[in-house]
Each structure stands twice: as structure tokens, then as C-alpha cells.
Design a protein around this motif. Structure first.
Motif: not given
Length: 359
Positions: A7-10, A168-176, A300-306
Motif C-alpha cells: 500500500f505504500a505504492r498508492f 471507466g470499465p477499461a480501468g477496473q480490476v475484478t475481485p478475481a 481499489a489500489g490495483l484499479t487506480r494503478e491500472k
């Protein structure tokens, strides 16, 4: 979850900070619209050309003068720092123009009302004299209210562009996908040992020795806090500092704090806040944080990164297509990267609200 490496990355406000970096110094109010002309060669009075549009040195200087008026951001006096400031400022304006064009191409529309609503909010936040103070500033920098509204429309358009193409949808990360990342990167989710501490702060070593002696002899620690501690932020809570990890503490305090057993009293230890006597209430050993405890935060962090990766790619493509040319004295060291923001970053915590933890 304190101490989890990932989480230091976000850091907080990372998306806002990235957008601000891509827009500064355009993301400010009161800037006059750039006077630009289309030419076939870069003239001697030009700072740069982007997408066939030339921006003069005088235009760029005016924008920086407005930044100084609004935020107190003045060019540094040191020649080397001034040179870097000039180059970064030019680069930031280039990026703002590139993103303005991208927003138009993507069909992003901002109504005047939206910009005027933002203007009303800004006047309330930055001008104690209200509209009168704002009008006075406009006269000082030579800008009109419509200039300001147009500038705010560009700000809002860039934010909406980010929302459309990256958030938007292109930047979303799924739970899986989040779970897969967790399983493939176990070292990222190891929390270090933490300790729940309470603390007493006194002014002198003699006072510290006296209080430490009473605490180690079995006196009620909370009562000693109320009687002796100078730390007003924790005094009413019995000196409670909450759970901390070693890296959060000054070395002189961390050593004894992480050597004492549960219930043990340690100190005196001298820190920047004074002389400290502490007690360990609980020890939580290092270990892997379960996925269920951090799944939403991780996603949430992975979604922001994407989303930021998509955004950076867009900016890179747009910069390449704009065929930017800089005058030599305005050319940045890395013309294809985003410059740091020149305006104050939002969301910075007020240090006066933080407990006086011995750090």
C-alpha cells in the motif's frame, strides 16, 4: 493496514496528484487565455510549439505571474533552480494543451454553469473578501472573469477525460484479479511487528527519572499520564498512541519500545518531543495479512494503478502526435514525461491533528 508494503505504492490522492501534475500550471484560476499563432518556424520570442500552435515567452511568463498571485509560487532566485523551474513550467503548459485537445477529440463537454459553480466555491475558499477580493485580483493580473471560467472549463474537461478513458470499465480490476495478484505477490502483504503503546512526555530528564521510577514500581500508568504528561493530544486518552510499527518511531524510542514485554514500562527516552516514558499494552507479531482483510483496499489500489497506466499511455500518444518543439532555454530534461505540480496538492493532513507520537 499499517506496514503492508504494497500500500505504500498508492499514496493518498494519487489520481488527483497525477492529473494535477499533467495540468500544472494550467490547473489554476485566473489565467488569461494564451495568445497563440500558427506559424511554420519557431520564432525567436517563442517558448515552444505544440500541435502547430506557438506559445510566446511573454504568454508563459504571464501565466507564471498569475500563479504567483494566486498561490504565492514565485520563480526561485538561484540561477540553477530558476532554469529548472522555467523548463518544468513550459513542459506543464505543453501537457495542458495536449490534454485540452484530447478532451475535445473525445467529445468531453463542460457547460459554463459547471465552471461557474466551481468558481463560486473557489472564491469562498481562497478570498476572505469574497467577490470583491476576486475582482481585485483579476485587475492585478489583467484577466477577465470569462478567462477564469474558460480556464475552469478546461480543468473540468481534463478531469472528465480521465474519468472517461481511464477510470471507466477499461480501468477496473475484478475481485478475481485482485486475489490473483495477492497470491502471486505474497511478500507484498507481510505486516511487520506492531505494538500498542501508551506514553508520558515530560520536559526534563529528572522529571522523566521520577515518573519512570513510579511507573516501574507499579503506579497506575493512566494516573501518571494525567498528572505529568505534557502531550495534550493523548493526555485525556491515558497516553494512548495506538498501534505503531518500528519505522514510525525515532530510534531512541523504538529500541526500548520494541524490546519491552507486554505490560512492561520502558524509558526514559529522549525524542524531539521531550523525555518519554512508555508502556507496552499489546504486541502483534509480524505475519501475512489475510486476503479478506484487505481485498477491497487491494482491489481499489490495483484499479487506480491500472487507470493511471491507461492515462499515461494516452498522454504519451498525444505528446508524440503533437510534435512538440521547445526553444532551447525552455526544453525540459525529459520532454516526454509528466512534470511535478507547481500548485499545492489537495488532501494534505493537518499535522496539528496528529498525536505527538515519538517519531
Amino acid at each position: 493496514m499499517q506496514g503492508v508494503k504494497y500500500f505504500a505504492r498508492f499514496p493518498a490522492n494519487i489520481i488527483v496528484g497525477f492529473i494535477a501534475a499533467a495540468l500544472t500550471p494550467v490547473l489554476v484560476v485566473g489565467l488569461a487565455v494564451l495568445v497563440a499563432t500558427r506559424v511554420t518556424a519557431l520564432p525567436s520570442d517563442a517558448a515552444f510549439r505544440v500541435g502547430g500552435v506557438v506559445v510566446s515567452k511573454a504568454d508563459l511568463k504571464h501565466r507564471l505571474e498569475v500563479l504567483k498571485a494566486l498561490y504565492g509560487i514565485a520563480p526561485p532566485q538561484d540561477p540553477r533552480q530558476l532554469d529548472e523551474f522555467r523548463r518544468q513550467s513550459a513542459q506543464a503548459v505543453v501537457l495542458s494543451m495536449v490534454l485540452d485537445r484530447a478532451a475535445r477529440d473525445e467529445g468531453v463537454v463542460v457547460e459554463d454553469k459547471d465552471a461557474r459553480d466551481s468558481l463560486t466555491q473557489l472564491i469562498g475558499q481562497r478570498f476572505p473578501d469574497g467577490l470583491a477580493g476576486f475582482a481585485k485580483l483579476l485587475g492585478t493580473v489583467g484577466a477577465s472573469e470569462q478567462d477564469v471560467v474558460d480556464e475552469l472549463k478546461r480543468q473540468l474537461a481534463t478531469t472528465r477525460l480521465f474519468d472517461k478513458v481511464a477510470a471507466g470499465p477499461a480501468g477496473q480490476v475484478t475481485p478475481a484479479q485482485a486475489r490473483q495478484f495477492y497470491q502471486q505477490n505474497p511478500a507484498e502483504f507481510v505486516a511487520p511487528e506492531s505494538r500498542h503503546l501508551r506514553n508520558i512526555v515530560v520536559a526534563t530528564q529528572d522529571d522523566a527519572n521520577q515518573v519512570a521510577g513510579q511507573a516501574k514500581a507499579g503506579a497506575d500508568f493512566a494516573a501518571l499520564v494525567k498528572q505529568f504528561s505534557l502531550d495534550q493530544s493523548t493526555r485525556d486518552a491515558g497516553g494512548d498512541l495506538g498501534s505503531v510499527v518500528r519505522d514510525q518511531l525515532e530510534d531512541a524510542y523504538a529500541g526500548p519500545a520494541f524490546a519491552a514485554p507486554v505490560g512492561g514500562v520502558f524509558g526514559p527516552a529522549k525524542t524531539e518531543h521531550g523525555w518519554n516514558i512508555g508502556q507496552v499494552l499489546e504486541i502483534r507479531p509480524a505475519g501475512t495479512v489475510p486476503f479478506d482483510q484487505i481485498s477491497e483496499q487491494l482491489r481499489a489500489g490495483l484499479t487506480r494503478e491500472k487507470a493511471l497506466a491507461i492515462w499515461r499511455a494516452l498522454v504519451g500518444r498525444r505528446l508524440a502526435d503533437a510534435h512538440v518543439e521547445y526553444a532551447e532555454e525552455y526544453r525540459p530534461a525529459n520532454p516526454d514525461t509528466v512534470t511535478p505540480p507547481l500548485t499545492p496538492s489537495p488532501g494534505v493532513a493537518d499535522p496539528s491533528t496528529e498525536p505527538e507520537t515519538p517519531r
